[in-house]
Design an enzyme around this catalytic site. Structure first.
Site, PDB file in Angstrom:
ATOM      1  N   ASN A   9       0.872  -1.182   0.000  1.00 29.79           N
ATOM      2  CA  ASN A   9       0.000   0.000   0.000  1.00 29.79           C
ATOM      3  C   ASN A   9       0.905   1.226   0.000  1.00 29.79           C
ATOM      4  O   ASN A   9       1.496   1.562   1.020  1.00 29.79           O
ATOM      5  CB  ASN A   9      -0.879  -0.047   1.266  1.00 29.79           C
ATOM      6  CG  ASN A   9      -1.710   1.209   1.444  1.00 29.79           C
ATOM      7  OD1 ASN A   9      -1.824   2.034   0.523  1.00 29.79           O
ATOM      8  ND2 ASN A   9      -2.302   1.367   2.624  1.00 29.79           N
ATOM      9  N   TRP A  10       0.997   1.862  -1.154  1.00 28.57           N
ATOM     10  CA  TRP A  10       1.932   2.982  -1.280  1.00 28.57           C
ATOM     11  C   TRP A  10       1.374   4.284  -0.691  1.00 28.57           C
ATOM     12  O   TRP A  10       2.060   5.296  -0.669  1.00 28.57           O
ATOM     13  CB  TRP A  10       2.338   3.176  -2.750  1.00 28.57           C
ATOM     14  CG  TRP A  10       3.260   2.107  -3.251  1.00 28.57           C
ATOM     15  CD1 TRP A  10       3.806   1.089  -2.525  1.00 28.57           C
ATOM     16  CD2 TRP A  10       3.765   1.953  -4.588  1.00 28.57           C
ATOM     17  NE1 TRP A  10       4.617   0.313  -3.325  1.00 28.57           N
ATOM     18  CE2 TRP A  10       4.617   0.816  -4.592  1.00 28.57           C
ATOM     19  CE3 TRP A  10       3.582   2.650  -5.787  1.00 28.57           C
ATOM     20  CZ2 TRP A  10       5.272   0.375  -5.742  1.00 28.57           C
ATOM     21  CZ3 TRP A  10       4.243   2.222  -6.931  1.00 28.57           C
ATOM     22  CH2 TRP A  10       5.076   1.099  -6.904  1.00 28.57           C
ATOM     23  N   LYS A  11       0.130   4.263  -0.269  1.00 24.63           N
ATOM     24  CA  LYS A  11      -0.492   5.462   0.340  1.00 24.63           C
ATOM     25  C   LYS A  11      -0.224   6.693  -0.545  1.00 24.63           C
ATOM     26  O   LYS A  11      -0.102   6.548  -1.755  1.00 24.63           O
ATOM     27  CB  LYS A  11       0.016   5.636   1.767  1.00 24.63           C
ATOM     28  CG  LYS A  11      -0.143   4.358   2.601  1.00 24.63           C
ATOM     29  CD  LYS A  11       0.056   4.567   4.068  1.00 24.63           C
ATOM     30  CE  LYS A  11      -0.144   3.239   4.789  1.00 24.63           C
ATOM     31  NZ  LYS A  11      -0.062   3.360   6.233  1.00 24.63           N
ATOM     32  N   HIS A  96      -9.566   1.501   5.053  1.00 21.62           N
ATOM     33  CA  HIS A  96      -8.285   1.647   5.747  1.00 21.62           C
ATOM     34  C   HIS A  96      -8.462   2.593   6.933  1.00 21.62           C
ATOM     35  O   HIS A  96      -9.223   3.559   6.856  1.00 21.62           O
ATOM     36  CB  HIS A  96      -7.219   2.189   4.785  1.00 21.62           C
ATOM     37  CG  HIS A  96      -5.845   2.112   5.355  1.00 21.62           C
ATOM     38  ND1 HIS A  96      -5.379   3.046   6.253  1.00 21.62           N
ATOM     39  CD2 HIS A  96      -4.860   1.196   5.187  1.00 21.62           C
ATOM     40  CE1 HIS A  96      -4.146   2.698   6.609  1.00 21.62           C
ATOM     41  NE2 HIS A  96      -3.804   1.583   5.974  1.00 21.62           N
ATOM     42  N   GLU A  98      -6.765   4.938   8.041  1.00 26.31           N
ATOM     43  CA  GLU A  98      -6.509   6.358   7.756  1.00 26.31           C
ATOM     44  C   GLU A  98      -7.732   7.008   7.111  1.00 26.31           C
ATOM     45  O   GLU A  98      -7.989   8.195   7.309  1.00 26.31           O
ATOM     46  CB  GLU A  98      -5.257   6.492   6.871  1.00 26.31           C
ATOM     47  CG  GLU A  98      -3.997   6.196   7.669  1.00 26.31           C
ATOM     48  CD  GLU A  98      -2.847   5.629   6.856  1.00 26.31           C
ATOM     49  OE1 GLU A  98      -2.880   5.694   5.615  1.00 26.31           O
ATOM     50  OE2 GLU A  98      -1.903   5.100   7.485  1.00 26.31           O
ATOM     51  N   GLU A 168      -5.598  -4.727  10.711  1.00 20.67           N
ATOM     52  CA  GLU A 168      -4.536  -3.748  10.940  1.00 20.67           C
ATOM     53  C   GLU A 168      -4.804  -3.009  12.244  1.00 20.67           C
ATOM     54  O   GLU A 168      -5.565  -2.029  12.258  1.00 20.67           O
ATOM     55  CB  GLU A 168      -4.493  -2.738   9.794  1.00 20.67           C
ATOM     56  CG  GLU A 168      -4.207  -3.348   8.444  1.00 20.67           C
ATOM     57  CD  GLU A 168      -3.617  -2.329   7.470  1.00 20.67           C
ATOM     58  OE1 GLU A 168      -2.528  -2.579   6.974  1.00 20.67           O
ATOM     59  OE2 GLU A 168      -4.245  -1.287   7.247  1.00 20.67           O
ATOM     60  N   GLY A 174       2.507   2.214  10.867  1.00 19.83           N
ATOM     61  CA  GLY A 174       3.500   3.277  10.707  1.00 19.83           C
ATOM     62  C   GLY A 174       4.195   3.649  12.007  1.00 19.83           C
ATOM     63  O   GLY A 174       4.868   4.681  12.077  1.00 19.83           O
ATOM     64  N   SER A 214       3.331  -2.191  10.354  1.00 19.69           N
ATOM     65  CA  SER A 214       4.786  -2.294  10.536  1.00 19.69           C
ATOM     66  C   SER A 214       5.359  -3.669  10.162  1.00 19.69           C
ATOM     67  O   SER A 214       6.263  -4.166  10.828  1.00 19.69           O
ATOM     68  CB  SER A 214       5.162  -1.913  11.968  1.00 19.69           C
ATOM     69  OG  SER A 214       4.778  -0.573  12.229  1.00 19.69           O
ATOM     70  N   GLY A 235       2.742  -1.129   4.313  1.00 18.58           N
ATOM     71  CA  GLY A 235       2.823   0.284   3.946  1.00 18.58           C
ATOM     72  C   GLY A 235       4.268   0.681   3.695  1.00 18.58           C
ATOM     73  O   GLY A 235       4.835   0.410   2.631  1.00 18.58           O
ATOM     74  N   GLY A 236       4.902   1.296   4.699  1.00 17.66           N
ATOM     75  CA  GLY A 236       6.243   1.852   4.563  1.00 17.66           C
ATOM     76  C   GLY A 236       7.255   0.931   3.896  1.00 17.66           C
ATOM     77  O   GLY A 236       8.015   1.360   3.013  1.00 17.66           O
TER      78      GLY A 236
HETATM   79  P1  PGA Z   1       2.797   0.280   7.702  1.00 15.78           P
HETATM   80  O1  PGA Z   1       1.335   0.507   7.080  1.00 15.78           O
HETATM   81  O2  PGA Z   1       3.310  -1.020   7.114  1.00 15.78           O
HETATM   82  O3  PGA Z   1       3.604   1.467   7.248  1.00 15.78           O
HETATM   83  O4  PGA Z   1       2.637   0.200   9.169  1.00 15.78           O
HETATM   84  C1  PGA Z   1       0.441  -0.558   6.883  1.00 15.78           C
HETATM   85  C2  PGA Z   1      -0.866  -0.047   6.323  1.00 15.78           C
HETATM   86  O5  PGA Z   1      -1.332   1.000   6.786  1.00 15.78           O
HETATM   87  O6  PGA Z   1      -1.472  -0.646   5.425  1.00 15.78           O
END
Ligand code: PGA
Length: 252
Positions: A9-11, A96, A98, A168, A174, A214, A235-236
């Site tokens: 997930n490149w956000k 998600h 966010e 999640e 993150g 993470s 994500g990251g």
């Molecule tokens: P993260 O994000 O791996 O940077 O913690 C995961 C996500 O929000 O899908």
């Protein structure tokens, strides 16, 4: 047997040139991968270009969101699920944390998006998870049950076959703080049990339940060795092709 599924997930990251470069590098790295399904989710405006560079590869294209509305209409700034399908998207991440937190998405909106995506021929990755205070208050299972109940409301057994769930925990996204494999497994088992009650054991056994929060090359194996953890939403650590490939090539 559920095929593991690893999603990047490149956000809201990357300019187009970097998105293309990362996708092309990842394609090369992953060319021999058959043990798991792989998808990447760039921002909307990069989907078509990145998708073209992935054509014929083993990497699926995913979107990070879609409109609640199915019919093309006057909804400035929105993107319909059918438009995503039209440019080659196979999966869409919905709900998600966010989006729930910063864009006030409710369970009702999320359910509309899930339906719009499925009826447009997309596969869904539905995100659920509790905040730290909800966990500390002992509400984690109630919260996730509510998100599942509303998010999947009105879906048939056939519909559910096209849905993956991503657990999640909000406190692990993150933050560098991962749930332990045992904490994650406990929730994944709960989710599968819930799906068994609502849609039947056979359906529940087929649904892929991903863990997100993470995930890194160093902790992925411990997570994926758990019985009910069928993949990862990353994500990251998905932004760099080589690091993401380190996750994809996990060992159990
Ligand atoms: P993260 O994000 O791996 O940077 O913690 C995961 C996500 O929000 O899908």
């Amino acid at each position: 047997m559920r095929k593991p599924f690893i999603v990047g997930n490149w956000k809201m990251h990357k300019f187009l040139s970097d998105a293309v470069e990362t996708a092309v590098r990842l394609r090369k790295l992953c060319s021999g991968v058959t043990h798991c399904d792989i998808a990447i989710a760039p921002v909307f405006v990069h989907l078509k270009v990145v998708g073209d560079r992935l054509e014929g590869s083993n990497i699926f294209l995913a979107a990070q969101n879609c409109s609640t509305e199915m019919k093309h209409a006057a909804h400035t700034g929105e993107v319909a699920a059918s438009m995503l399908k039209d440019v080659g998207v196979s999966y869409v991440i919905i709900g998600h944390s966010e989006r729930r937190q910063y864009y006030a998405e409710t369970d009702e909106m999320i359910n509309k998006k899930v339906k719009a995506a499925l009826y447009s021929g997309l596969n869904v990755i539905l995100c659920v998870g509790e905040t730290l205070s909800e966990r500390d208050d002992g509400q984690l299972f109630d919260v996730v049950r509510r998100q599942l109940k509303h998010g999947l409301e009105g879906l048939s057994r056939n519909d559910i076959a096209k849905v993956s769930i991503a657990y999640e925990p909000v406190w692990a996204i993150g933050t560098g703080r991962t749930a332990t494999p045992e904490q994650a497994q406990q929730m994944h088992e709960f989710i599968r049990g819930y799906l068994g009650e609502t849609h039947g054991e056979d359906v529940a056994e087929r649904v892929r339940i991903l863990y997100g929060g993470s995930v890194k090359p160093e902790n992925v194996s411990g997570l994926l060795s758990q019985r009910d953890i069928d993949g990862a939403l990353v994500g990251g650590a998905s932004l760099d092709a080589d690091t993401f490939f380190g996750i994809i090539s996990y060992e159990i």
